[in-house]
Write a protein that holds these residues in place. Structure first.
Motif, short mmCIF file in Angstrom:
data_model
loop_
_atom_site.label_atom_id
_atom_site.label_comp_id
_atom_site.label_asym_id
_atom_site.label_seq_id
_atom_site.Cartn_x
_atom_site.Cartn_y
_atom_site.Cartn_z
N HIS A 31 107.96 14.63 82.01
CA HIS A 31 108.71 15.84 81.69
C HIS A 31 107.73 16.98 81.40
CE1 HIS A 31 112.36 13.50 81.68
NE2 HIS A 31 111.80 12.64 80.87
N GLU A 56 109.77 14.96 87.99
CA GLU A 56 110.26 15.39 86.68
C GLU A 56 111.78 15.26 86.62
OE1 GLU A 56 109.84 18.95 83.40
OE2 GLU A 56 108.68 19.06 85.27
N CYS A 67 111.49 16.76 91.48
CA CYS A 67 112.34 16.56 90.31
C CYS A 67 113.59 15.78 90.70
CB CYS A 67 112.73 17.90 89.68
SG CYS A 67 113.87 18.91 90.66
#
Length: 303
Positions: free
Chosen positions: A9, A31, A70
């Motif tokens: 993160h 992420e 992500c």
């Protein structure tokens, strides 16, 4: 050796962490959208957060030689605010097909409520609609029950195990996850989840087929270098090099390549870093700092 950290993160981390990751051989990161420590109360805060994952954070990583991807989803902890969760569900299809989005996630259970299950099921259906893998968060409490229940729900929705990464496993859950054909993620997080030595113990016993090591480094006490450190310890303890590469690089590549967005050529043949570049007028540098400009960089560019 090259590494991938497929669960980290970075919105919670500094640029020093990006530099450390690059120096340690981490070429690509994923992420996942997650809970940021304080409950969000308006749908606009989710929109801005998702925008940062597909926008500035992707840019920021590239400025330090890291390829950023992500996952997009409504996390289980915030799914219990049903009114807000319904609004977030309307947002998700807008972001799920953006460049660099490699899965729906991280989703699953926290307190294992009926409301959490409702939004887990809705997001599993979204993953099917957009053809993306699923990243599953397994609960911190009653982990075995929650992990097994999650797999049952996934199978009820007709999603193949090879399209699902079940994360945050431990000694209590990993055998069932592997036996049922899922990708089995392990979070190397100091003092909780899974330590480096425990992870190496599992590699010695279970091998590395469908095993994925990550850091889940965030705003808490965590280590962005958990993947390369685990690889080093595994090497010191005699784990075969091919098993280390599978667990710390190759399996993540195979699992998330199913999105069509995650390709090794992206980071093995990267564009040169040019820290003169801007994102919506913003730089990763502050006044007086000397930009890194690799040989072959493009002219000054405003994105």
């Amino acid at each position: 050796m090259n590494y991938i950290d497929p669960h980290i993160h970075m919105v919670s981390r500094t640029t020093d962490d990006y530099e450390a990751l690059a120096a340690a051989g981490v070429k690509a990161i994923i992420e996942p959208a997650f809970w940021q420590g304080q409950p969000r109360t308006e749908v606009g805060t989710f929109k801005d957060y998702f925008s940062s994952l597909v926008g500035f954070e992707r840019f920021r990583a590239a400025q330090f030689g890291i390829r950023h991807y992500c996952t997009i989803g409504l996390n289980s902890k915030e799914a219990n605010n049903e009114r807000l969760a319904e609004q977030v569900m309307d947002l998700l299809p807008l972001f799920a097909t953006k460049e660099g989005v490699v899965a729906i996630g991280e989703i699953g259970y926290d307190d294992q409520t009926a409301t959490e299950e409702k939004f887990l099921r809705l997001q599993l259906e979204l993953a099917k609609e957009v053809g993306l893998p699923v990243l599953i968060h397994t609960p911190h409490r009653n982990k075995k029950r929650g992990t097994y229940r999650t797999m049952d729900v996934i199978e009820e929705h007709g999603i193949s195990p090879h399209m699902c990464i079940i994360d945050h496993n431990n000694e209590e859950t990993y055998r069932e996850v592997l036996d049922r054909g899922y990708w089995c993620g392990f979070t190397i997080y100091p003092g909780t989840k899974m330590g480096n030595a425990r992870m190496v113990d599992i590699l010695q016993v279970a091998g590395a087929e469908r095993v994925i090591v990550d850091s889940s480094a965030d705003w808490g006490k965590s280590d962005v270098l958990a993947v390369p450190k685990t690889a080093k310890l595994a090497e010191e303890r005699g784990i075969p090099q091919e098993h280390i590469e599978l667990a710390c690089y190759r399996n993540a590549l195979t699992a998330y390549a199913q999105s069509g967005q995650f390709q090794e050529s992206d980071w093995l043949n990267p564009l040169p870093v040019d820290q003169r570049n801007l994102f919506q007028g913003n730089s990763v540098l502050r006044g007086g700092q000397t930009p890194r400009v690799d040989e072959g960089s493009s002219e000054y560019l405003i994105q």
